[in-house]
Write a protein that holds these residues in place. Structure first.
Motif, PDB file in Angstrom:
ATOM      1  N   PRO B  55      -5.900   1.545  -6.117  1.00 37.57           N
ATOM      2  CA  PRO B  55      -4.882   1.647  -5.050  1.00 37.57           C
ATOM      3  C   PRO B  55      -5.441   1.262  -3.678  1.00 37.57           C
ATOM      4  O   PRO B  55      -4.726   0.634  -2.879  1.00 37.57           O
ATOM      5  CB  PRO B  55      -4.487   3.133  -5.067  1.00 37.57           C
ATOM      6  CG  PRO B  55      -5.018   3.710  -6.315  1.00 37.57           C
ATOM      7  CD  PRO B  55      -6.035   2.793  -6.887  1.00 37.57           C
ATOM      8  N   LEU B  56      -6.687   1.612  -3.418  1.00 35.70           N
ATOM      9  CA  LEU B  56      -7.272   1.297  -2.110  1.00 35.70           C
ATOM     10  C   LEU B  56      -7.338  -0.213  -1.907  1.00 35.70           C
ATOM     11  O   LEU B  56      -6.987  -0.728  -0.848  1.00 35.70           O
ATOM     12  CB  LEU B  56      -8.691   1.874  -2.008  1.00 35.70           C
ATOM     13  CG  LEU B  56      -8.869   3.186  -1.241  1.00 35.70           C
ATOM     14  CD1 LEU B  56     -10.333   3.479  -1.032  1.00 35.70           C
ATOM     15  CD2 LEU B  56      -8.145   3.154   0.091  1.00 35.70           C
ATOM     16  N   ILE B  57      -7.801  -0.931  -2.944  1.00 35.94           N
ATOM     17  CA  ILE B  57      -7.892  -2.384  -2.832  1.00 35.94           C
ATOM     18  C   ILE B  57      -6.501  -2.974  -2.625  1.00 35.94           C
ATOM     19  O   ILE B  57      -6.297  -3.858  -1.803  1.00 35.94           O
ATOM     20  CB  ILE B  57      -8.561  -2.980  -4.092  1.00 35.94           C
ATOM     21  CG1 ILE B  57     -10.032  -2.580  -4.088  1.00 35.94           C
ATOM     22  CG2 ILE B  57      -8.418  -4.498  -4.123  1.00 35.94           C
ATOM     23  CD1 ILE B  57     -10.845  -3.183  -5.186  1.00 35.94           C
ATOM     24  N   GLU B  58      -5.523  -2.413  -3.353  1.00 37.91           N
ATOM     25  CA  GLU B  58      -4.166  -2.891  -3.178  1.00 37.91           C
ATOM     26  C   GLU B  58      -3.661  -2.586  -1.768  1.00 37.91           C
ATOM     27  O   GLU B  58      -3.047  -3.417  -1.120  1.00 37.91           O
ATOM     28  CB  GLU B  58      -3.240  -2.211  -4.199  1.00 37.91           C
ATOM     29  CG  GLU B  58      -2.955  -3.074  -5.401  1.00 37.91           C
ATOM     30  CD  GLU B  58      -2.320  -2.262  -6.509  1.00 37.91           C
ATOM     31  OE1 GLU B  58      -1.453  -1.418  -6.188  1.00 37.91           O
ATOM     32  OE2 GLU B  58      -2.707  -2.456  -7.681  1.00 37.91           O
ATOM     33  N   TYR B  59      -3.973  -1.364  -1.296  1.00 41.82           N
ATOM     34  CA  TYR B  59      -3.495  -0.941   0.030  1.00 41.82           C
ATOM     35  C   TYR B  59      -3.992  -1.897   1.107  1.00 41.82           C
ATOM     36  O   TYR B  59      -3.263  -2.270   2.013  1.00 41.82           O
ATOM     37  CB  TYR B  59      -3.968   0.476   0.326  1.00 41.82           C
ATOM     38  CG  TYR B  59      -3.620   0.953   1.722  1.00 41.82           C
ATOM     39  CD1 TYR B  59      -2.377   1.504   1.990  1.00 41.82           C
ATOM     40  CD2 TYR B  59      -4.531   0.833   2.765  1.00 41.82           C
ATOM     41  CE1 TYR B  59      -2.044   1.917   3.249  1.00 41.82           C
ATOM     42  CE2 TYR B  59      -4.209   1.239   4.032  1.00 41.82           C
ATOM     43  CZ  TYR B  59      -2.962   1.791   4.273  1.00 41.82           C
ATOM     44  OH  TYR B  59      -2.640   2.199   5.523  1.00 41.82           O
ATOM     45  N   TYR B  60      -5.259  -2.263   1.025  1.00 44.72           N
ATOM     46  CA  TYR B  60      -5.809  -3.094   2.091  1.00 44.72           C
ATOM     47  C   TYR B  60      -5.485  -4.567   1.933  1.00 44.72           C
ATOM     48  O   TYR B  60      -5.936  -5.379   2.744  1.00 44.72           O
ATOM     49  CB  TYR B  60      -7.320  -2.840   2.237  1.00 44.72           C
ATOM     50  CG  TYR B  60      -7.559  -1.602   3.070  1.00 44.72           C
ATOM     51  CD1 TYR B  60      -7.326  -1.633   4.437  1.00 44.72           C
ATOM     52  CD2 TYR B  60      -7.952  -0.415   2.501  1.00 44.72           C
ATOM     53  CE1 TYR B  60      -7.481  -0.501   5.208  1.00 44.72           C
ATOM     54  CE2 TYR B  60      -8.127   0.723   3.264  1.00 44.72           C
ATOM     55  CZ  TYR B  60      -7.891   0.668   4.609  1.00 44.72           C
ATOM     56  OH  TYR B  60      -8.040   1.773   5.388  1.00 44.72           O
ATOM     57  N   ASP B  61      -4.733  -4.938   0.911  1.00 47.63           N
ATOM     58  CA  ASP B  61      -4.223  -6.309   0.770  1.00 47.63           C
ATOM     59  C   ASP B  61      -5.286  -7.361   1.037  1.00 47.63           C
ATOM     60  O   ASP B  61      -5.123  -8.258   1.863  1.00 47.63           O
ATOM     61  CB  ASP B  61      -3.052  -6.545   1.750  1.00 47.63           C
ATOM     62  CG  ASP B  61      -1.836  -5.764   1.333  1.00 47.63           C
ATOM     63  OD1 ASP B  61      -1.633  -5.608   0.121  1.00 47.63           O
ATOM     64  OD2 ASP B  61      -1.110  -5.299   2.233  1.00 47.63           O
ATOM     65  N   LEU B  62      -6.407  -7.233   0.356  1.00 42.80           N
ATOM     66  CA  LEU B  62      -7.545  -8.063   0.716  1.00 42.80           C
ATOM     67  C   LEU B  62      -7.375  -9.526   0.319  1.00 42.80           C
ATOM     68  O   LEU B  62      -8.175 -10.361   0.700  1.00 42.80           O
ATOM     69  CB  LEU B  62      -8.817  -7.486   0.074  1.00 42.80           C
ATOM     70  CG  LEU B  62      -9.106  -6.085   0.620  1.00 42.80           C
ATOM     71  CD1 LEU B  62     -10.175  -5.391  -0.194  1.00 42.80           C
ATOM     72  CD2 LEU B  62      -9.517  -6.150   2.075  1.00 42.80           C
ATOM     73  N   ASP B  63      -6.297  -9.819  -0.452  1.00 43.69           N
ATOM     74  CA  ASP B  63      -6.100 -11.218  -0.824  1.00 43.69           C
ATOM     75  C   ASP B  63      -5.388 -11.995   0.271  1.00 43.69           C
ATOM     76  O   ASP B  63      -5.392 -13.218   0.282  1.00 43.69           O
ATOM     77  CB  ASP B  63      -5.284 -11.302  -2.126  1.00 43.69           C
ATOM     78  CG  ASP B  63      -6.037 -10.620  -3.255  1.00 43.69           C
ATOM     79  OD1 ASP B  63      -7.280 -10.688  -3.228  1.00 43.69           O
ATOM     80  OD2 ASP B  63      -5.402 -10.012  -4.129  1.00 43.69           O
TER      81      ASP B  63
END
Lengths: 280, 326
Positions: B55-63
């Motif tokens: 969820p954290l990686i998704e939250y920060y929208d790193l793409d």
């Protein structure tokens, strides 16, 4: 080294009687700092990194004037050898702040208009964040280490230099001789570098001495928090951090490096004030 | 300029500075080579459970691109969402809320101490009858400025907690436990206030109205306490308002020394762990506080000192934060 330049001319060109006791003490401290930077071996014969299991946490004595730490390392030697790290770090910080600040301030004041507005807003922003906190932000971005801490402190002091340089330049640009230089055919860049810059620089130089002292404090605070030089480096702030575990039984491990910082900062600013008033 | 236009302009300026400082901190912390946030979240040394990592990686929208990330983060900040700690996965707002009351209490007490110390130092340095005492006290702010606050903190801790045993260094004793940390913080920040107050009082003392008061037979204590103090303390008042930022920055060191779990300790840990969202939130918070307080002092200035007209106040007054050690 700035401290060396400051200490040399004072005694030769002035009657000794005019120098007060406090100023003498400050001069002696600065001279000691210079010796500690150039030839630390003259002040202590111990290795700052060599542990001595036979002399752990000894209180100050004739053999170890500042006592020893939890590994038996001589504290005097560690403070003396740490001087060069602190001084070089502060020098790096001040060079960065002074260099960037001077250029930005000069450019802002001389070109005015949009350039000035942009630079001034950036300065406002930088000044709205306390220096220690700002340098922590830069440390997060750059990573830990002695050089990174020095760069962080330098970047954090850019705004102060920019603001002063800008206001000094504005004052000088308004003077008649600058207008005269333009009429005599000087280009903008020539006038800026040859006339405006040298005439607006003295105030900035005295700020440099002040910032050098502040840089010592900030860098040692950063290393106290563990963001600066890594152990077993004998950096002053780190010495205090290492000594805090033993503060109850061996308070000198905290007090002596701490006092080294205070006395150095006080003496350097006193000597720079003295040089500014009597020599320059 | 009408008062309303002046107020509107100053508020717009303040908002601009806050937004710019947000952008600047974002630029410094997020625009780095590589992908520091993803590296931090997926670092094997990071104690985050797998259920939080995704969820954290998704939250920060790193793409997304950096500009898109910036816009998303800025939008969330407006809705009060400051993101999540990269180390514990706790929302940053929750983390800050835990430490805020602690640090505000510390900072408030420290501010009180700073003002009292600065007043005591300045009044003694200007009015004390013995010249030797005056010059010693006059040198005190320079000594305070040159002393790292960790030295002050440890000396107070050793003397009052360990030697005299007046305050416990471990147990929480309510208000008493705040005294030593607040005093440490106050010694670190009062020096510039004291210096400006000394200058202000010295200048006010030389002004003609003092001669008039003397000629009218007003007692010296009344002249000093009522007239000179009122006239000479205005610049120091501005400076006092601006030390709030320094109080919060200084709390980092003080709370580390005294082991108090406030914003300062959270900052110290966040920097150590390179927990960027937390660092960013704290810096923007402090910057906002500074700008708002600065705005407030600017607007209140004409009320405190009727000699200052709005027109004069409308000229962009640069924030003064210069100190002198000498």
């Amino acid at each position: 080294m700035t401290t060396a330049d400051l200490a040399v001319p004072t005694t030769t060109r002035f009657r000794l009687r005019q120098i007060s006791v406090v100023e003498w003490l400050a001069l002696v401290v600065v001279a000691l700092l210079v010796v500690a930077v150039i030839a630390p071996g003259l002040l202590t014969s111990y290795d700052p990194l060599a542990p001595d299991p036979a002399a752990i946490l000894q209180s100050p004595s004739a053999a170890h004037p500042f006592g020893t730490d939890y590994l038996g390392r001589d504290l005097l030697s560690r403070v003396v050898h740490g001087t060069v790290r602190t001084m070089v770090g502060s020098a790096v910080a001040v060079v960065i702040g002074l260099g960037l600040g001077t250029v930005l301030g000069l450019v802002a004041a001389y070109f005015g208009g949009l350039v000035d507005a942009v630079i001034s807003r950036i300065v406002d922003v930088l000044l709205s964040i306390p220096g220690l906190l700002l340098s922590m932000v830069v440390v997060v971005a750059l990573g830990f280490g002695a050089l990174n801490a020095a760069i962080a402190v330098g970047v954090s002091s850019v705004a102060v230099f920019t603001r002063l340089m800008r206001s000094e330049t504005l004052t000088v640009t308004g003077l008649p001789f600058v207008e005269a230089s333009h009429h005599l055919g000087g280009t903008r860049r020539q006038v800026l570098i040859r006339h405006v810059f040298p005439n607006s620089y003295s105030a900035v130089l005295s700020l440099t001495a002040l910032q050098f002292g502040l840089a010592i404090l900030w860098i040692s605070s950063l290393s106290f928090l563990g963001y600066g030089a890594p152990p077993p480096e004998p950096e002053w702030g780190l010495l205090v951090a290492e000594g805090r575990e033993y503060v109850v039984s061996s308070p000198w491990l905290v007090v002596i490096p701490g006092l080294a910082i205070t006395v150095s900062v006080l003496s350097i600013s006193r000597v720079s004030q003295f040089v500014k008033e009597r020599v320059l | 300029m009408s008062r309303r236009a002046f107020v509107a302009r100053r508020i717009a300026q303040a908002v601009l500075v806050i937004w710019l400082s947000y952008t600047l901190v974002f630029a410094v912390l997020f625009v780095l080579p590589g992908n520091p946030i993803r590296d931090k979240i997926t670092n094997p040394l990071n104690p985050l459970p797998e259920s939080v990592v995704r969820p954290l990686i998704e939250y920060y929208d790193l793409d997304l691109t950096l500009v898109e990330q910036y816009l998303v983060t800025l939008g969330r900040t407006f809705t009060g969402d400051l993101g999540y700690s990269l180390v514990s996965g706790i929302p940053v707002t929750e983390l800050l809320a835990q430490g805020l009351s602690e640090t505000l209490a510390l900072a408030a007490l420290a501010l009180l101490f700073s003002v009292l110390l600065a007043l005591g130092i300045a009044l003694t340095a200007v009015f004390f009858p013995v010249a030797a005492v005056r010059s010693v006290v006059r040198a005190l702010p320079a000594v305070f400025l040159s002393t790292p606050s960790f030295l002050v903190g440890f000396v107070l801790l050793v003397v009052f907690s360990f030697q005299l045993g007046w305050v416990s260094s471990i147990r929480d004793q309510g208000l008493v436990s705040y005294v030593l940390p607040a005093l440490t913080l106050a010694i670190a920040v009062n020096a510039p206030i004291a210096q400006v107050l000394i200058q202000g009082l010295s200048r006010a003392r030389g002004e003609p109205f003092v001669t008039v008061l003397k000629a009218k037979g007003v007692p010296p204590a009344t002249i000093a306490g009522r007239h000179i103090l009122k006239n000479g303390s205005i610049p120091a008042l501005t400076l006092t308002a601006l030390t709030v930022g320094d109080l919060l920055a200084g709390a980092t060191i003080v709370e580390t020394i005294f082991n108090r779990t406030g914003i300062g300790l959270i900052t110290e840990q966040a920097v150590r762990e390179q927990d960027t969202p937390v660092v960013m939130a704290i810096v923007v918070l402090v910057s906002t506080l500074f700008v708002v307080i600065n705005l407030f002092t600017d607007l209140v200035y004409p009320v405190i000192d009727p000699r200052i007209s709005l027109r004069a106040a409308a000229a962009p007054r640069r924030v003064r934060r210069r100190v002198a050690i000498g």
